[in-house]
Write a protein that holds these residues in place. Sequence first.
Motif, short mmCIF file in Angstrom:
data_model
loop_
_atom_site.label_atom_id
_atom_site.label_comp_id
_atom_site.label_asym_id
_atom_site.label_seq_id
_atom_site.Cartn_x
_atom_site.Cartn_y
_atom_site.Cartn_z
N ILE A 147 9.79 1.15 -63.29
CA ILE A 147 10.07 2.28 -64.17
C ILE A 147 9.07 3.38 -63.87
CG2 ILE A 147 10.20 3.09 -66.55
CD1 ILE A 147 11.00 0.32 -67.41
N THR A 148 9.55 4.52 -63.45
CA THR A 148 8.68 5.65 -63.12
C THR A 148 9.24 6.92 -63.75
OG1 THR A 148 9.88 6.08 -61.05
CG2 THR A 148 7.97 4.61 -60.92
N GLU A 149 8.42 7.94 -63.76
CA GLU A 149 8.81 9.28 -64.23
C GLU A 149 9.24 9.30 -65.69
OE1 GLU A 149 11.66 10.85 -61.51
OE2 GLU A 149 10.30 10.78 -59.79
N ILE A 150 8.68 8.38 -66.47
CA ILE A 150 8.90 8.36 -67.92
C ILE A 150 7.62 8.83 -68.60
CG2 ILE A 150 9.32 6.90 -69.93
CD1 ILE A 150 11.80 7.23 -68.24
N ASP A 151 7.75 9.73 -69.57
CA ASP A 151 6.58 10.25 -70.27
C ASP A 151 6.22 9.42 -71.50
OD1 ASP A 151 6.07 12.70 -68.67
OD2 ASP A 151 8.06 13.26 -69.40
N GLU A 152 7.23 8.92 -72.21
CA GLU A 152 6.97 8.12 -73.41
C GLU A 152 8.06 7.08 -73.60
OE1 GLU A 152 4.53 11.02 -76.53
OE2 GLU A 152 6.67 10.67 -76.83
N ASN A 183 9.78 19.02 -73.10
CA ASN A 183 9.30 18.80 -71.74
C ASN A 183 8.99 17.32 -71.43
OD1 ASN A 183 9.31 21.62 -71.11
ND2 ASN A 183 7.39 21.82 -72.24
N LYS A 184 9.59 16.41 -72.17
CA LYS A 184 9.31 14.99 -71.94
C LYS A 184 10.58 14.23 -71.55
CE LYS A 184 5.30 14.57 -74.99
NZ LYS A 184 4.73 13.89 -76.17
N HIS A 185 10.37 13.22 -70.73
CA HIS A 185 11.42 12.26 -70.38
C HIS A 185 11.17 11.02 -71.23
CE1 HIS A 185 13.74 9.99 -66.96
NE2 HIS A 185 14.23 9.75 -68.16
N ILE A 186 12.07 10.76 -72.17
CA ILE A 186 11.90 9.69 -73.15
C ILE A 186 12.70 8.46 -72.72
CG2 ILE A 186 12.25 8.99 -75.54
CD1 ILE A 186 10.13 11.17 -75.21
N LEU A 187 12.06 7.29 -72.79
CA LEU A 187 12.76 6.02 -72.58
C LEU A 187 13.01 5.40 -73.94
CD1 LEU A 187 13.86 3.81 -70.69
CD2 LEU A 187 11.57 2.78 -70.74
N LEU A 188 14.27 5.41 -74.39
CA LEU A 188 14.65 4.78 -75.65
C LEU A 188 14.88 3.30 -75.43
CD1 LEU A 188 17.25 7.32 -77.11
CD2 LEU A 188 14.90 6.93 -77.90
#
Length: 214
Positions: free
Chosen positions: A99-104, A175-180
Amino acid sequence: MFLDLFFPNRCLACEEIISANTILCDICEEKLSFSHFKFDSENPLAQKAKLLFPIEQAYALFIFKEENLAQNLLHRLKYGDQEFIGKHFAHWIFDKIKITEIDEIVSVPLHPKKLKRRGYNQLTLFGNELSKLYKIPINHQLLKRNFHNKAQAQKDKQHRTETESLFSVIENPENKHILLIDDVYTTGNTLASIAWEILKHPNTKVSILVVAMD
């Protein structure tokens, strides 16, 4: 050592004695219905989710089936006061995908009434362990559940769609990439409700990760 001798760790499926820090023996683990998905935008979960909301990537650890071992473990995690199972789910995921390029990382919250009754959110330890393994921050404050509703599995099809305004975003995810993350993807309406609230904010992206896909 004393506890290991008199109270040995046992497989949650067949009760055979197993090594510490595991939950299943090798034979029972082989019976699990792992999805073998990649964390991408093309797997069956991603294709289903895309019908409801824009996503970047998606992943499910298991293919959910009634009466199978994965279902049993999920039930123990969610209703059996065995929160530690979530930690093992996180390690299985870490062994299978990058898992990459996730901010939170953000988990689906429980309503305070349900949290008080159950005593824990089944996603908290799971999410915390994912955060630790992948070195991605987890944010337990981003979302608020506005209503105390029945579990999706206990609703009829008509009422499963009534998720509008069920959640509020109480911190700015701009501006964030969120992983739910969630336990089971059924209709997808809960995650869709959250995703659309997040996507109202500028330059946001959403990916999803669930323990099982129905």
